[in-house]
Design an enzyme around this catalytic site. Structure first.
Site, PDB file in Angstrom:
ATOM      1  N   HIS A 192      -7.219   9.908  -2.395  1.00  0.00           N
ATOM      2  CA  HIS A 192      -6.663   9.800  -1.034  1.00  0.00           C
ATOM      3  C   HIS A 192      -7.570  10.423   0.034  1.00  0.00           C
ATOM      4  O   HIS A 192      -7.750   9.860   1.109  1.00  0.00           O
ATOM      5  CB  HIS A 192      -5.274  10.458  -1.018  1.00  0.00           C
ATOM      6  CG  HIS A 192      -4.377   9.970   0.080  1.00  0.00           C
ATOM      7  ND1 HIS A 192      -3.021   9.868  -0.047  1.00  0.00           N
ATOM      8  CD2 HIS A 192      -4.654   9.557   1.337  1.00  0.00           C
ATOM      9  CE1 HIS A 192      -2.508   9.404   1.081  1.00  0.00           C
ATOM     10  NE2 HIS A 192      -3.473   9.210   1.936  1.00  0.00           N
ATOM     11  N   TYR A 234       3.173   9.806   0.525  1.00  0.00           N
ATOM     12  CA  TYR A 234       4.098   9.214   1.493  1.00  0.00           C
ATOM     13  C   TYR A 234       5.548   9.617   1.191  1.00  0.00           C
ATOM     14  O   TYR A 234       6.435   9.405   2.019  1.00  0.00           O
ATOM     15  CB  TYR A 234       3.964   7.685   1.545  1.00  0.00           C
ATOM     16  CG  TYR A 234       2.573   7.188   1.912  1.00  0.00           C
ATOM     17  CD1 TYR A 234       1.635   8.040   2.496  1.00  0.00           C
ATOM     18  CD2 TYR A 234       2.189   5.877   1.665  1.00  0.00           C
ATOM     19  CE1 TYR A 234       0.362   7.587   2.821  1.00  0.00           C
ATOM     20  CE2 TYR A 234       0.914   5.416   1.996  1.00  0.00           C
ATOM     21  CZ  TYR A 234       0.004   6.282   2.559  1.00  0.00           C
ATOM     22  OH  TYR A 234      -1.247   5.819   2.870  1.00  0.00           O
ATOM     23  N   LYS A 267      -2.324   6.207  -4.380  1.00  0.00           N
ATOM     24  CA  LYS A 267      -3.417   7.158  -4.108  1.00  0.00           C
ATOM     25  C   LYS A 267      -3.171   8.498  -4.789  1.00  0.00           C
ATOM     26  O   LYS A 267      -2.045   8.998  -4.796  1.00  0.00           O
ATOM     27  CB  LYS A 267      -3.565   7.364  -2.590  1.00  0.00           C
ATOM     28  CG  LYS A 267      -3.678   6.031  -1.852  1.00  0.00           C
ATOM     29  CD  LYS A 267      -3.917   6.151  -0.376  1.00  0.00           C
ATOM     30  CE  LYS A 267      -3.758   4.798   0.287  1.00  0.00           C
ATOM     31  NZ  LYS A 267      -2.370   4.413   0.583  1.00  0.00           N
ATOM     32  N   ASP A 294       0.840  -1.192   0.000  1.00  0.00           N
ATOM     33  CA  ASP A 294       0.000   0.000   0.000  1.00  0.00           C
ATOM     34  C   ASP A 294       0.880   1.248   0.000  1.00  0.00           C
ATOM     35  O   ASP A 294       1.584   1.521   0.968  1.00  0.00           O
ATOM     36  CB  ASP A 294      -0.915   0.012   1.229  1.00  0.00           C
ATOM     37  CG  ASP A 294      -1.846   1.208   1.189  1.00  0.00           C
ATOM     38  OD1 ASP A 294      -2.870   1.128   0.488  1.00  0.00           O
ATOM     39  OD2 ASP A 294      -1.532   2.243   1.816  1.00  0.00           O
TER      40      ASP A 294
END
Ligand code: A2P
Length: 319
Positions: free
Chosen positions: A108, A46, A75, A41
């Site tokens: 997201h 990130y 995302k 994931d």
């Protein structure tokens, strides 16, 4: 064990790359795949997709797994909701991850922020102008259906196998389901014993969505709330001792038995291995019921709380 999607299956245990340090990410992701994880994931926000992609590539090159054996989620970030930016954002993620398709692409957050050019800053994060004295988030008026149509196009182009949403509520799902040509097939939300979101999970599942729980351990180390962790909870520790497994394994097993996939993050290889090893025991209905009773409606990832605190901007989404 996996959850059925329109295009493929999502393994019930995934490795969550949120908060995975960039400098370690390639090594960790390769190791994660060699330990047997088949679900990764990831997300633009990130800030580690290049390194996560390096890890995936190394694993594939070494014959640890094949591309078609792994399930990769990413995302769409908040600044790319305008339809003309969705394809570019997806292509950037694909190029960073060194993949030619994603298994799942999620919006997201139900939050549209003003576009930041890719060459100016990537990932753009929350502030529009981080260098400004009075820095704030800046919103964009993008109807969600416009974003969704662009997401559907990614499926039609073969860049993405499945599409879904993250941090969405029932009303948002209802609206999307009513307008979608390709229905959202996954809802990713914060889920752990302290935040079970039962009605939302039930509604999403009743509409055929697969549910994924992030922060499954409720190990909320954050700068906007007091730290808390379900791992220290007496009930969990008692069940863990009785089963001769760890508290983390109990919590992950509970999530999977409740019917959602879990995506724990760890940078410690023993814990990474332990988190995958949850199919050698089962919780009985009494144990599941005891964990259910730990509900505290305690959410640590809440834009309504962290946006004013950290980004000088009100941004409630759950109210
Ligand atoms: P670490 O990376 O040092 O292992 P969540 O997935 O709920 O957000 O929790 C992630 C946090 O939980 C990380 O800080 C991680 O720390 C820790 N963690 C992950 N797996 C375990 C485990 N099996 N036992 C204890 N802590 C864990």
């Amino acid at each position: 064990m996996s959850l059925k999607l329109p295009n493929g299956n999502m393994p019930a245990i995934g490795y969550g790359c949120w908060k995975l340090g960039k400098e370690k990410a390639a090594e960790v992701v390769e190791r994660v795949l060699s330990l047997g994880y088949r679900h990764i994931d990831s997300a633009c926000d990130y800030g580690n997709e290049v390194e996560v992609g390096d890890g995936i590539k190394q694993a594939i090159n070494k014959g640890i797994c094949k591309r078609e054996d792994i399930f990769v989620t990413s995302k769409l970030w908040n600044t790319y909701h305008a339809p003309e930016h969705v394809l570019q954002a997806c292509q950037k993620t694909l190029s960073d991850l060194k993949l030619d398709y994603l298994d799942m692409y999620l919006i997201h957050f139900p939050i549209s922020l003003k576009f930041v050019p890719f060459e100016k800053r990537y990932p753009p994060e929350w502030f529009h102008e981080p260098e400004a004295e009075d820095k704030k988030m800046e919103f964009a008026s993008v109807p969600v259906i416009d974003t969704w149509r662009a997401m559907e196009k990614l499926v039609e182009m073969g860049l993405v196998k499945n599409i879904g949403v993250s941090n969405w509520n029932c009303q948002g799902l209802r609206d999307l389901l009513a307008a979608a040509k390709i229905k959202p097939s996954c809802l990713q939300i914060e889920l752990h014993p302290y935040l079970q979101q039962r009605k939302l999970v039930q509604y999403a599942q009743s509409q055929g969505l697969v549910v994924t729980g992030f922060s499954p351990m409720g190990n909320g180390v954050s700068y906007w709330r007091e730290d808390f962790s379900c791992l220290k909870e007496e009930t969990i520790q008692k069940i863990a001792a009785a089963k001769n497994v760890s508290p983390a394994q109990v919590i992950l097993r509970w999530g999977v038995q409740r019917g959602w996939s879990v995506i724990p993050k760890s940078e410690n290889f023993d814990r990474i291995a332990q988190n995958l090893d949850i199919f050698g025991f089962q919780l009985d209905s009494q144990e599941v019921g005891e964990i259910d009773k730990l509900e505290r409606n305690l959410r640590f990832n809440d834009p309504g709380v962290f946006c004013p605190a950290a980004f000088n901007t009100e941004c409630p989404i759950w109210e």
